[in-house]
Design a protein around this motif. Sequence first.
Motif, PDB file in Angstrom:
ATOM      1  N   LEU A 224       0.801  -1.215   0.000  1.00 28.12           N
ATOM      2  CA  LEU A 224       0.000   0.000   0.000  1.00 28.12           C
ATOM      3  C   LEU A 224       0.842   1.277   0.000  1.00 28.12           C
ATOM      4  N   SER A 225       2.144   1.132   0.118  1.00 23.44           N
ATOM      5  CA  SER A 225       2.986   2.312   0.315  1.00 23.44           C
ATOM      6  C   SER A 225       2.849   3.318  -0.822  1.00 23.44           C
ATOM      7  N   ALA A 226       2.646   2.841  -2.050  1.00 18.49           N
ATOM      8  CA  ALA A 226       2.528   3.758  -3.184  1.00 18.49           C
ATOM      9  C   ALA A 226       1.244   4.581  -3.126  1.00 18.49           C
ATOM     10  N   GLN A 227       0.293   4.144  -2.292  1.00 19.58           N
ATOM     11  CA  GLN A 227      -0.979   4.847  -2.192  1.00 19.58           C
ATOM     12  C   GLN A 227      -0.944   5.992  -1.183  1.00 19.58           C
ATOM     13  N   PHE A 228       0.149   6.116  -0.436  1.00 17.02           N
ATOM     14  CA  PHE A 228       0.235   7.135   0.604  1.00 17.02           C
ATOM     15  C   PHE A 228       1.291   8.187   0.278  1.00 17.02           C
ATOM     16  N   ARG A 229       0.921   9.429   0.473  1.00 11.77           N
ATOM     17  CA  ARG A 229       1.868  10.532   0.400  1.00 11.77           C
ATOM     18  C   ARG A 229       2.255  10.918   1.818  1.00 11.77           C
ATOM     19  N   PRO A 230       3.510  10.748   2.219  1.00  9.14           N
ATOM     20  CA  PRO A 230       3.914  11.165   3.566  1.00  9.14           C
ATOM     21  C   PRO A 230       3.919  12.686   3.670  1.00  9.14           C
ATOM     22  N   LEU A 231       3.392  13.178   4.774  1.00  9.28           N
ATOM     23  CA  LEU A 231       3.322  14.622   5.014  1.00  9.28           C
ATOM     24  C   LEU A 231       3.924  14.893   6.386  1.00  9.28           C
ATOM     25  N   ARG A 232       5.153  15.370   6.397  1.00 11.00           N
ATOM     26  CA  ARG A 232       5.866  15.562   7.654  1.00 11.00           C
ATOM     27  C   ARG A 232       5.435  16.862   8.325  1.00 11.00           C
ATOM     28  N   ILE A 233       5.190  16.781   9.632  1.00  9.50           N
ATOM     29  CA  ILE A 233       4.755  17.942  10.408  1.00  9.50           C
ATOM     30  C   ILE A 233       5.725  18.113  11.567  1.00  9.50           C
ATOM     31  N   ASP A 234       6.566  19.113  11.479  1.00  8.62           N
ATOM     32  CA  ASP A 234       7.549  19.382  12.529  1.00  8.62           C
ATOM     33  C   ASP A 234       6.922  20.197  13.648  1.00  8.62           C
ATOM     34  N   GLY A 235       7.575  20.184  14.802  1.00 10.14           N
ATOM     35  CA  GLY A 235       7.113  21.027  15.893  1.00 10.14           C
ATOM     36  C   GLY A 235       7.211  20.356  17.239  1.00 10.14           C
ATOM     37  N   GLU A 236       7.023  21.158  18.272  1.00 10.83           N
ATOM     38  CA  GLU A 236       7.000  20.665  19.637  1.00 10.83           C
ATOM     39  C   GLU A 236       5.572  20.462  20.085  1.00 10.83           C
ATOM     40  N   ASP A 237       5.403  19.698  21.148  1.00  7.51           N
ATOM     41  CA  ASP A 237       4.088  19.425  21.714  1.00  7.51           C
ATOM     42  C   ASP A 237       3.391  20.755  22.014  1.00  7.51           C
ATOM     43  N   TYR A 238       2.282  21.045  21.303  1.00  7.43           N
ATOM     44  CA  TYR A 238       1.605  22.330  21.480  1.00  7.43           C
ATOM     45  C   TYR A 238       1.082  22.515  22.893  1.00  7.43           C
ATOM     46  N   ARG A 239       0.854  21.401  23.628  1.00 10.45           N
ATOM     47  CA  ARG A 239       0.343  21.529  24.992  1.00 10.45           C
ATOM     48  C   ARG A 239       1.398  22.128  25.923  1.00 10.45           C
ATOM     49  N   HIS A 240       2.641  22.178  25.444  1.00  8.55           N
ATOM     50  CA  HIS A 240       3.708  22.731  26.269  1.00  8.55           C
ATOM     51  C   HIS A 240       4.167  24.106  25.794  1.00  8.55           C
ATOM     52  N   ARG A 241       3.515  24.655  24.778  1.00  9.51           N
ATOM     53  CA  ARG A 241       3.944  25.945  24.252  1.00  9.51           C
ATOM     54  C   ARG A 241       3.497  27.082  25.178  1.00  9.51           C
ATOM     55  N   GLY A 242       4.384  27.468  26.081  1.00  7.13           N
ATOM     56  CA  GLY A 242       4.090  28.608  26.931  1.00  7.13           C
ATOM     57  C   GLY A 242       3.011  28.355  27.965  1.00  7.13           C
ATOM     58  N   LEU A 243       2.622  27.104  28.190  1.00  7.89           N
ATOM     59  CA  LEU A 243       1.576  26.805  29.157  1.00  7.89           C
ATOM     60  C   LEU A 243       2.195  26.474  30.508  1.00  7.89           C
ATOM     61  N   PRO A 244       1.471  26.699  31.605  1.00 17.20           N
ATOM     62  CA  PRO A 244       2.018  26.400  32.928  1.00 17.20           C
ATOM     63  C   PRO A 244       2.128  24.897  33.151  1.00 17.20           C
ATOM     64  N   GLU A 245       2.954  24.539  34.118  1.00 17.77           N
ATOM     65  CA  GLU A 245       3.081  23.129  34.473  1.00 17.77           C
ATOM     66  C   GLU A 245       1.780  22.626  35.083  1.00 17.77           C
ATOM     67  N   ALA A 246       1.607  21.315  35.079  1.00 16.34           N
ATOM     68  CA  ALA A 246       0.404  20.731  35.668  1.00 16.34           C
ATOM     69  C   ALA A 246       0.349  21.056  37.163  1.00 16.34           C
ATOM     70  N   PRO A 247      -0.837  21.282  37.689  1.00 17.74           N
ATOM     71  CA  PRO A 247      -0.936  21.538  39.124  1.00 17.74           C
ATOM     72  C   PRO A 247      -0.494  20.324  39.929  1.00 17.74           C
TER      73      PRO A 247
END
Length: 372
Positions: A224-247
């Motif tokens: 099935l590999s020929a049927q898929f186009r890989p789409l790479r998405i770079d980045g850091e975990d958005y839940r950690h972008r400038g958010l406070p630590e867990a209580p």
Amino acid sequence: MSPSQPSAPQTDPTAGPPAGGDDAVPAALTARAPHVPADRLVAEMVPPPRFQGARFDTYIPDAKQPSQAEAVQVLSDFADGIEGGRPATGKRRWFARKPAAPQGPRGVYLDGGYGVGKTHLLASLWHATPAPAERKAFGTFVELTNLVGALGFQQTVKTLGEHKLLCIDEFELDDPGDTVLVSTLLGKLVDAGVALAATSNTLPGKLGEGRFAAADFLREIQGLSAQFRPLRIDGEDYRHRGLPEAPAPYDDETVTRTAYRTPGASLDDFPSLLDHLSKVHPSRYGAMCDGIEAVCLTDVQAVPDQSTALRLVVLADRLYDREVPVVTSGKAFDELFSDEMLRGGYRKKYFRAISRLTALARDAGPLVTDAR
């Protein structure tokens, strides 16, 4: 197989809140072992509640990661191209062996680390595809294999073969048998003209080589590999972008009081819940959370073994999908998994669980404040 009756939890919801009052008795997840019929499995193959409002224009790309904005455009174009992939009626002529082969790849694979928004983008694709909801399917790999188990392989092919799009979140690369089963199923669906989209986890032992899994995914699905186009998405975990630590975790009395004063809350002690999860198939964890508005857990401890840890990961995913806040006492969420687990083949799953539970703990802050 019906799970055996679990032992009574240490935190007994019938004992009443620590300070009295007229509050309602909370539910107990340990008392729930739902049966999920096959027709519900099909009907519920839609984006989970957390992503019901997900759209391409609500995805906020990280300005430092141009691949994120590019992914939005590529997936939007992919959705627009799905309409012509099959006849508008969805019916085949009786004398045709298969639909005409579509032009170009019929699938897209979202390749990236946890927390970069792959599920948001996958759900946005589902919503953007110009087809009625009953002709689009969205589910996790586990939900898809459970559907095959409930309907049988041929009936699953027949049912999903009438769809325009199948989205698979967290394609499991760590179970060779299930991977072959689902790859064979996807091959049949491609022949029927169904468009595919997937995200995946990473193979055990491969995480030290990087967090991207496109090569592993394309190799494991073989033909099935020929049927898929890989789409790479770079980045850091958005839940950690400038958010406070867990209580920090609360004390048992605060957790119990919150459970009694929050309509629709559940109250369990953590060790009993882990034991109960071993008696309920993971495909039922979502139904087990039906109607639960907040999960309150006392005596959170490090999970004792990998099987238990993987079940907890599934529960964390279902709670996160449903945006159910979590209030706990005991250990913090970053102490759930041992160092050995966090270095092992399922490391990505464990970090995702920690990240998602942390987000749910932050969501629970107003409930605890209201309970005081």
